[in-house]
Design a protein around this motif. Structure first.
Motif, PDB file in Angstrom:
ATOM      1  N   VAL A 156      15.342  27.293 -25.008  1.00  0.00           N
ATOM      2  CA  VAL A 156      14.646  27.716 -23.793  1.00  0.00           C
ATOM      3  C   VAL A 156      15.453  27.284 -22.573  1.00  0.00           C
ATOM      4  N   ARG A 157      15.090  27.842 -21.450  1.00  0.00           N
ATOM      5  CA  ARG A 157      15.639  27.438 -20.158  1.00  0.00           C
ATOM      6  C   ARG A 157      14.552  26.637 -19.452  1.00  0.00           C
ATOM      7  N   TYR A 158      14.936  25.563 -18.766  1.00  0.00           N
ATOM      8  CA  TYR A 158      13.945  24.772 -18.050  1.00  0.00           C
ATOM      9  C   TYR A 158      14.489  24.371 -16.682  1.00  0.00           C
ATOM     10  N   HIS A 159      13.561  24.235 -15.738  1.00  0.00           N
ATOM     11  CA  HIS A 159      13.927  23.829 -14.384  1.00  0.00           C
ATOM     12  C   HIS A 159      14.112  22.312 -14.367  1.00  0.00           C
ATOM     13  N   LEU A 160      15.220  21.849 -13.808  1.00  0.00           N
ATOM     14  CA  LEU A 160      15.567  20.428 -13.856  1.00  0.00           C
ATOM     15  C   LEU A 160      14.559  19.528 -13.147  1.00  0.00           C
ATOM     16  N   ARG A 161      14.002  19.964 -12.009  1.00  0.00           N
ATOM     17  CA  ARG A 161      13.052  19.119 -11.283  1.00  0.00           C
ATOM     18  C   ARG A 161      11.631  19.339 -11.768  1.00  0.00           C
ATOM     19  N   LEU A 162      11.256  20.593 -11.917  1.00  0.00           N
ATOM     20  CA  LEU A 162       9.865  20.908 -12.241  1.00  0.00           C
ATOM     21  C   LEU A 162       9.540  20.762 -13.714  1.00  0.00           C
ATOM     22  N   GLY A 163      10.539  20.943 -14.563  1.00  0.00           N
ATOM     23  CA  GLY A 163      10.295  20.893 -16.003  1.00  0.00           C
ATOM     24  C   GLY A 163       9.651  22.142 -16.546  1.00  0.00           C
ATOM     25  N   THR A 164       9.521  23.190 -15.731  1.00  0.00           N
ATOM     26  CA  THR A 164       8.945  24.441 -16.213  1.00  0.00           C
ATOM     27  C   THR A 164       9.859  25.038 -17.272  1.00  0.00           C
ATOM     28  N   VAL A 165       9.245  25.593 -18.316  1.00  0.00           N
ATOM     29  CA  VAL A 165       9.959  26.081 -19.493  1.00  0.00           C
ATOM     30  C   VAL A 165       9.827  27.605 -19.566  1.00  0.00           C
ATOM     31  N   TYR A 166      10.947  28.260 -19.912  1.00  0.00           N
ATOM     32  CA  TYR A 166      10.976  29.714 -19.988  1.00  0.00           C
ATOM     33  C   TYR A 166      11.505  30.154 -21.347  1.00  0.00           C
ATOM     34  N   CYS A 167      10.745  31.022 -22.009  1.00  0.00           N
ATOM     35  CA  CYS A 167      11.103  31.524 -23.335  1.00  0.00           C
ATOM     36  C   CYS A 167      12.338  32.428 -23.245  1.00  0.00           C
ATOM     37  N   PRO A 168      12.917  32.788 -24.378  1.00  0.00           N
ATOM     38  CA  PRO A 168      14.102  33.661 -24.370  1.00  0.00           C
ATOM     39  C   PRO A 168      13.873  34.987 -23.638  1.00  0.00           C
ATOM     40  N   ASP A 169      12.656  35.541 -23.677  1.00  0.00           N
ATOM     41  CA  ASP A 169      12.394  36.799 -22.992  1.00  0.00           C
ATOM     42  C   ASP A 169      12.356  36.648 -21.471  1.00  0.00           C
ATOM     43  N   CYS A 170      12.007  35.464 -20.994  1.00  0.00           N
ATOM     44  CA  CYS A 170      11.846  35.230 -19.552  1.00  0.00           C
ATOM     45  C   CYS A 170      12.968  34.398 -18.931  1.00  0.00           C
ATOM     46  N   MET A 171      13.775  33.762 -19.753  1.00  0.00           N
ATOM     47  CA  MET A 171      14.682  32.736 -19.257  1.00  0.00           C
ATOM     48  C   MET A 171      15.712  33.215 -18.243  1.00  0.00           C
ATOM     49  N   TYR A 172      16.066  34.452 -18.232  1.00  0.00           N
ATOM     50  CA  TYR A 172      17.053  34.910 -17.260  1.00  0.00           C
ATOM     51  C   TYR A 172      16.453  35.814 -16.189  1.00  0.00           C
ATOM     52  N   SER A 173      15.149  36.018 -16.246  1.00  0.00           N
ATOM     53  CA  SER A 173      14.493  36.833 -15.213  1.00  0.00           C
ATOM     54  C   SER A 173      14.052  35.984 -14.022  1.00  0.00           C
ATOM     55  N   ILE A 174      14.184  34.658 -14.139  1.00  0.00           N
ATOM     56  CA  ILE A 174      13.825  33.763 -13.051  1.00  0.00           C
ATOM     57  C   ILE A 174      15.064  33.435 -12.244  1.00  0.00           C
ATOM     58  N   GLY A 175      14.885  33.196 -10.953  1.00  0.00           N
ATOM     59  CA  GLY A 175      16.017  32.920 -10.072  1.00  0.00           C
ATOM     60  C   GLY A 175      16.469  31.483 -10.141  1.00  0.00           C
TER      61      GLY A 175
END
Length: 176
Positions: A156-175
């Protein structure tokens, strides 16, 4: 101070009054996005209880780390403080204790006021304010974007400060 704050009952009323105003304030409310008012009150209550009594009841971040990402000017710090002082007076705290409260808050000014975000520090390690990284999950989770389940073993992709987690389908649609 603790006795004047009703052994906590007046402190809780002050904080509930204060945060009800903060959460409605267009200048201050954005700092609490994603945090319930109940959580903000409880964290501040425990922090202040520890400061006023010496009891070890607060296990959260110190002010510098808690506010590391917030860009807060001296003027905004003063504005927030004026709301707090008004709440203290409205709840009957004697003026000499209002001034003592003000002194306590101002002792943290240099840890809070800044013109750009700081990295969070844990010991000698600095944690970036923004950006993303990827990790393979040891346990399952939920995607903070779509809400779908993510199984253990998925990268998964996660935001370093917030810790929000993004699945493979969403991980590159976030800025960034």
């Amino acid at each position: 101070m603790w006795q004047a704050l009703g052994e906590g009952s007046v402190l809780r009323a002050v904080l509930e009054d204060f945060y009800s105003r903060v959460y409605e304030d267009p200048r201050l409310a954005p700092f609490f996005h994603g945090v319930t008012m109940k959580r903000a009150v409880e964290k501040q209550f425990l922090f202040l209880r520890q400061k006023f009594t010496g009891e070890k009841v607060y296990f959260g971040d110190r002010p510098r780390n808690a506010h590391h990402w917030m860009v807060i000017s001296n003027e905004l710090f003063d504005y927030r403080e004026s709301i707090m002082l008004d709440c203290l007076r409205r709840h009957g705290l004697p003026e000499h204790l209002v001034e003592r409260w003000r002194a306590l808050e101002n002792s943290f000014r240099s840890d809070i006021v800044k013109d750009k975000p700081w990295n969070r520090k844990i010991g000698d390690i600095e944690i970036p304010v923004s950006g993303f990284d990827e990790v393979t999950l040891d346990v399952g989770s939920l995607c903070d974007s779509c809400g779908n389940e993510i199984d253990a073993g998925v990268t998964v992709r996660y935001h370093l400060r917030l810790g929000t987690v993004y699945c493979p389908d969403c991980m590159y649609s976030i800025g960034e």
